[in-house]
Scaffold this active site. Sequence first.
Site, PDB file in Angstrom:
ATOM      1  N   SER A  52      30.339  40.747  34.053  1.00  0.00           N
ATOM      2  CA  SER A  52      30.827  41.499  32.916  1.00  0.00           C
ATOM      3  C   SER A  52      30.140  42.869  32.830  1.00  0.00           C
ATOM      4  CB  SER A  52      30.613  40.672  31.639  1.00  0.00           C
ATOM      5  OG  SER A  52      31.353  41.159  30.562  1.00  0.00           O
ATOM      6  N   ASP A  83      41.612  37.133  34.293  1.00  0.00           N
ATOM      7  CA  ASP A  83      40.510  37.793  33.599  1.00  0.00           C
ATOM      8  C   ASP A  83      40.920  39.214  33.216  1.00  0.00           C
ATOM      9  OD1 ASP A  83      38.168  39.010  32.778  1.00  0.00           O
ATOM     10  OD2 ASP A  83      36.990  38.404  34.524  1.00  0.00           O
ATOM     11  N   HIS A 102      37.558  35.156  31.786  1.00  0.00           N
ATOM     12  CA  HIS A 102      36.426  36.069  31.985  1.00  0.00           C
ATOM     13  C   HIS A 102      35.088  35.361  31.848  1.00  0.00           C
ATOM     14  CE1 HIS A 102      34.064  39.700  32.058  1.00  0.00           C
ATOM     15  NE2 HIS A 102      33.582  39.463  30.844  1.00  0.00           N
TER      16      HIS A 102
END
Length: 268
Positions: A91, A147, A210
């Site tokens: 991330s 994602d 994600h």
Amino acid sequence: MTKQAYVGFASDINAVIVVFRGTQENSIQNWIEDLLWKQLDLDYPGMPEAMVHRGFYSAYHNTTIRDGIVSGIRKTRKLHGDVPIMVTGHSMGAAMASFCALDLVVNYGLDDVKLMTFGQPRVGNAAFASYFKRYLPHAIRVTNANDIVPHLPPYFSFFPQKTYHHFPREVWVHDVGLGSLVYTVEQICDDSGEDPACSRSVSGNSIQDHITYLGVSMHAEAWSSCRIVMDYAELRYKMDLHGNVVLSKQQQQQQPGLSDQRRRHSAQ
């Protein structure tokens, strides 16, 4: 080493490991919404025409994290020799890991630096991606199914030099098949960084995809009083030909609280 990054030695693979933590669970959705509006706003030093995301760049370069990582690597290599350096993150941590790996090669002249990120957003334009490929030709960006984060900040194919652009190479993990004959594949994408047959071939609107990679929960679990207020599984958005982004979210039917019940009772 810090709350944001960790440097250690992995004896089983004989390498220095630099790990950047992912976005905190309770801020993921706000962070994703913010990414929809981010513009290229910083010239990367020493790379003509290369522009990057100021926030990601500053999160690594303008904090104590950078000095701590370099110090940790030097100490580890002093003890274990010139072992390979593996930089990774998820991330926002993936974006910081990318700047870190490039920094170690370009500014510190360290060799045998490898990068593998998970759920990484775009961090620069096509010129930056080209430089990045030159210095880190074997970098890997793992993306998962739908994602949403690898789709952000948005990529506009009709402005190739002015838009955000991923560096290669993407490995897209997704399910294929039908019914009970479904299996997971790890698709190796082309070297453009923006392979239309990989994650760009899907809508990319899942937050759940994600936070879970290869069956492992990836988000940071630090406490915060700020909570997600939108649907956790999916963020709906669409983009017009001018690059305008429209967000939408469904409001859940709330159960009446105690105060509502009291007001109704009083009215009766």
